[in-house]
Design a protein around this motif. Structure first.
Motif, PDB file in Angstrom:
ATOM      1  N   ASN A   1     -11.565 -18.689  -3.019  1.00 36.81           N
ATOM      2  CA  ASN A   1     -12.399 -18.207  -1.929  1.00 36.81           C
ATOM      3  C   ASN A   1     -11.556 -18.134  -0.664  1.00 36.81           C
ATOM      4  O   ASN A   1     -11.116 -19.155  -0.145  1.00 36.81           O
ATOM      5  CB  ASN A   1     -13.592 -19.140  -1.693  1.00 36.81           C
TER       6      ASN A   1
ATOM      7  N   SER B   1     -21.516 -23.334  -1.997  1.00 37.84           N
ATOM      8  CA  SER B   1     -20.601 -23.589  -3.107  1.00 37.84           C
ATOM      9  C   SER B   1     -19.527 -24.598  -2.726  1.00 37.84           C
ATOM     10  O   SER B   1     -18.852 -25.146  -3.596  1.00 37.84           O
ATOM     11  CB  SER B   1     -19.959 -22.291  -3.571  1.00 37.84           C
ATOM     12  N   SER B   2     -19.391 -24.870  -1.418  1.00 38.32           N
ATOM     13  CA  SER B   2     -18.405 -25.838  -0.942  1.00 38.32           C
ATOM     14  C   SER B   2     -18.942 -26.506   0.320  1.00 38.32           C
ATOM     15  O   SER B   2     -19.664 -25.879   1.107  1.00 38.32           O
ATOM     16  CB  SER B   2     -17.089 -25.136  -0.625  1.00 38.32           C
TER      17      SER B   2
ATOM     18  N   SER C   1     -17.268 -27.144   2.809  1.00 34.34           N
ATOM     19  CA  SER C   1     -16.592 -26.549   3.970  1.00 34.34           C
ATOM     20  C   SER C   1     -17.176 -25.191   4.350  1.00 34.34           C
ATOM     21  O   SER C   1     -16.776 -24.599   5.356  1.00 34.34           O
ATOM     22  CB  SER C   1     -15.093 -26.412   3.694  1.00 34.34           C
ATOM     23  N   SER C   2     -18.106 -24.691   3.563  1.00 33.43           N
ATOM     24  CA  SER C   2     -18.716 -23.390   3.864  1.00 33.43           C
ATOM     25  C   SER C   2     -19.510 -23.447   5.158  1.00 33.43           C
ATOM     26  O   SER C   2     -20.069 -24.475   5.523  1.00 33.43           O
ATOM     27  CB  SER C   2     -19.658 -22.961   2.737  1.00 33.43           C
TER      28      SER C   2
ATOM     29  N   THR D   1     -23.151 -29.519  -0.558  1.00 34.00           N
ATOM     30  CA  THR D   1     -23.260 -28.567  -1.674  1.00 34.00           C
ATOM     31  C   THR D   1     -24.658 -28.648  -2.284  1.00 34.00           C
ATOM     32  O   THR D   1     -24.892 -28.130  -3.366  1.00 34.00           O
ATOM     33  CB  THR D   1     -22.183 -28.842  -2.746  1.00 34.00           C
TER      34      THR D   1
ATOM     35  N   ALA E   1     -17.130 -18.555   3.278  1.00 37.02           N
ATOM     36  CA  ALA E   1     -16.128 -19.515   2.826  1.00 37.02           C
ATOM     37  C   ALA E   1     -15.408 -20.133   4.012  1.00 37.02           C
ATOM     38  O   ALA E   1     -15.031 -19.440   4.958  1.00 37.02           O
ATOM     39  CB  ALA E   1     -15.126 -18.833   1.895  1.00 37.02           C
TER      40      ALA E   1
END
Length: 147
Positions: A6, A44-45, A47-48, A109, A146
């Motif tokens: 990503n 999905s993370s 850090s998104s 998440t 991302a």
């Protein structure tokens, strides 16, 4: 093979919802604007970032009485104690349109829910979203970006 990389700034997913039903409140505390204007997204993370944009067709209590919209992530108000600010029409034609936008970092998440909330000023009468007489509607869209 898809290696699942990503690149920072890439949009990973988009969710959206629309509501055209007129909904009003006389509450001086933030209440849900609509039970269908909900954007649920599972990052999905951790850090998104989540970019949320909410297009509100709103109805103020009229005159110069206050109307305050905001966006919540789950039970957290992403605005101030007065949301994204005071909206009023200053006339008896108390319909308007606002776009609320925020870049959020939920750091999870797990699924998060974004939703507009509204309140009115003291002794203001009813305010709300969507004018059922003219077919206006409101939307909310959340983009996972991302990190």
């Amino acid at each position: 093979n898809d290696v699942g990389i990503n690149v920072s700034g890439t949009i990973l997913q988009v969710v959206t919802a629309t509501d055209s039903t007129e909904r009003q409140t006389t509450s001086n505390s933030f209440v849900t604007a609509s039970n269908t204007l909900i954007a649920q997204i599972t990052p999905s993370s951790a850090s998104s970032k989540i970019f949320v944009t909410c297009s509100l067709a709103y109805i103020t209590p009229g005159s110069t009485y206050s109307f305050f919209p905001t966006i919540y992530r789950d039970s957290t108000n992403l605005g101030t104690s007065n949301g994204f600010g005071n909206l009023f029409s200053g006339s008896s034609y108390n319909y308007g349109h606002a776009t609320l936008q925020i870049l959020d970092s939920p750091n999870t998440t797990s699924q998060v829910t974004y939703q507009p909330y509204i309140k009115v000023g003291a002794n203001a009468g009813a305010g709300g979203i969507n004018n059922g007489n003219v077919g206006s509607f409101s939307t909310i869209t959340a983009f996972e970006i991302a990190g």
